[in-house]
Design a protein around this motif. Structure first.
Motif, PDB file in Angstrom:
ATOM      1  N   TRP A 108       0.741  -1.135  -0.075  1.00  0.00           N
ATOM      2  CA  TRP A 108       0.025  -0.104  -0.052  1.00  0.00           C
ATOM      3  C   TRP A 108       0.940   1.199  -0.089  1.00  0.00           C
ATOM      4  O   TRP A 108       2.174   1.150   0.553  1.00  0.00           O
ATOM      5  N   LYS A 109       0.219   2.396  -0.469  1.00  0.00           N
ATOM      6  CA  LYS A 109       1.256   3.526  -0.969  1.00  0.00           C
ATOM      7  C   LYS A 109       0.942   4.891   0.052  1.00  0.00           C
ATOM      8  O   LYS A 109       1.535   5.765  -0.239  1.00  0.00           O
ATOM      9  N   TYR A 110      -0.217   4.576   0.647  1.00  0.00           N
ATOM     10  CA  TYR A 110      -0.571   5.905   1.582  1.00  0.00           C
ATOM     11  C   TYR A 110      -0.081   5.788   2.860  1.00  0.00           C
ATOM     12  O   TYR A 110      -1.013   5.477   3.660  1.00  0.00           O
ATOM     13  N   GLY A 111       0.914   6.453   3.100  1.00  0.00           N
ATOM     14  CA  GLY A 111       1.460   6.349   4.534  1.00  0.00           C
ATOM     15  C   GLY A 111       1.357   7.453   5.541  1.00  0.00           C
ATOM     16  O   GLY A 111       0.597   8.675   5.135  1.00  0.00           O
ATOM     17  N   LEU A 112       1.274   7.289   7.020  1.00  0.00           N
ATOM     18  CA  LEU A 112       0.998   8.441   7.810  1.00  0.00           C
ATOM     19  C   LEU A 112       2.281   7.797   8.884  1.00  0.00           C
ATOM     20  O   LEU A 112       2.387   6.744   9.398  1.00  0.00           O
TER      21      LEU A 112
END
Length: 398
Positions: free
Chosen positions: A326-330
């Protein structure tokens, strides 16, 4: 002959009155249906339940209204109906909201208008959730497998305990004796895969454990839910005798602010990412994670302090990562370390960011500091078990 347009205008004016602006049963804004038999305004979803109860309902905008029915609605309304049908509503009984699952909505409506449980009239036998003691059979998921088995549960408000037994070994005592002090219960039909699915969460030696249960009867599972809420309310009244209902009721069985899968990496941020199920318990300022959504015990827990105490969250594009799909980090920053998570979709990333910021922006209470101290003890336990050399709230080597 009734004037259709005039009657429609009258009804639309009635539903704009402060007492009628929300659905009488779930609080949905701008209800556009009405039960003229009961004299109240409801939303579309609640109107379907009323129709199943053989209560006569009409659409305010689409149906033809006779003059006498309009006059009836003018002389009634949601405030009058609430004064009658909720006259003796216990403070702990859960009033469903528009986003709650169908079984809560249906049983709330049936309890009010079919069984007349809150009118103040003496009933015998009394509703089970009012007695302070309840026992029965629930289908419970096994700890190590997905099979649900019948188990006997016993709730004692006097002892502030919930016990459950292995059906074939009741004589050996309860399999678990759960304190009401740290118990929470939420409906989880989608997660559990049953319309009456319910999750019971509690603390056991500094670990968060979960039981996943259901009952085939919608009335029975909602009775269990409100019996547990009654016991929790009694405990809170004992533990905080000066607390008002406004203070205590939100703490009886709070819903989790956010749940879902994210990928996580280890303390050095060079370990492969692994998919984990996360639960944001905003009431206790904890972000818990599990291997799967129906696991019995958490793998780790992160305490979430305030922004003024060096806790923060932001989006990111992490470097030197391995294994992440997955590509959407936090990034979650704490005074001790940095945590990296990845979301599958950008919308989920935004939801997690908003939810985490909501918790961090809330001032801490004395109870929150106690909770944080408990996590410090957790840290020692996890470090001992996993021999992790990093100083952190939890071990992220799992």
């Amino acid at each position: 002959m009734a004037n259709w347009e005039r009657n429609k205008r009258i009804l639309l004016e009635l539903v704009k009155l402060p007492e009628n602006r929300l659905c009488a049963d779930c609080g949905t804004p701008d209800p556009d249906w009405a039960s003229y038999e009961l004299g109240l305004f409801v939303c579309l979803n609640c109107s379907g339940v009323h129709r199943n109860l053989s209560s006569r309902v009409k659409s305010i905008k689409l149906d033809y209204w006779e003059d006498e029915l309009v006059e009836l609605m003018k002389s009634s309304g949601n405030a009058r109906a609430r004064a009658l049908y909720e006259k003796a509503l216990p403070p702990y009984y859960y009033r469903p909201q528009q986003t709650d699952c169908a079984v809560l909505r249906e049983q709330w409506i049936r309890a009010k208008y079919e069984r007349f449980e809150f009118t103040g009239e003496t009933k015998y036998p009394p509703p089970s959730y009012t007695t302070g003691f309840y026992e029965g059979i629930l289908w419970k998921k096994g700890k190590e497998n997905t099979q649900f088995l019948k188990r006997k549960f016993v709730l004692s408000e006097r002892e502030f305990t919930l016990a459950y037994y292995n059906k074939e070994n009741e004589s050996k005592g309860p399999k678990a004796l759960i304190s009401i002090k740290h118990l929470n219960v939420t409906f989880q039909p989608e997660k559990i895969g049953h319309p009456h699915g319910m999750q019971i969460t509690y603390l056991d030696r500094d670990h968060t454990r979960s039981l996943y249960v259901y009952h085939e009867s919608p009335e029975e599972i909602v009775t269990w839910y409100n019996a547990l809420r009654a016991a929790r309310y009694a405990y809170l009244k004992t533990a905080y005798p000066t607390g008002t209902d406004a203070d205590l009721i939100p703490n009886i069985t709070p819903n989790y602010l956010k749940e879902g899968y994210m990928e996580k990496t280890g303390p050095s941020q060079k370990e492969p990412f692994k998919k984990r199920w996360f639960i944001l318990d905003s009431q206790n300022r904890k972000l818990l994670y599990f291997k799967g959504c129906l696991d019995a015990e958490e793998l780790g827990v992160i305490f979430l302090g305030t922004e003024s105490n060096s806790y923060s969250v932001r989006d990111c594009v992490p470097k030197h990562t391995r294994g992440n799909k997955w590509k959407y980090g936090l990034v979650v920053e704490t005074p001790e370390r940095q945590f990296i998570f990845m979301c599958e979709h950008e919308s989920e990333q935004r939801e997690w960011l908003d939810s985490l910021r909501q918790v961090m922006s809330r001032p801490m209470t004395p109870q929150d500091y106690t909770s944080k101290h408990g996590n410090a003890n957790l840290r020692i336990i996890y470090r001992s078990v996993c021999r992790c050399a990093f100083f952190c709230f939890v071990c992220l080597c799992s």
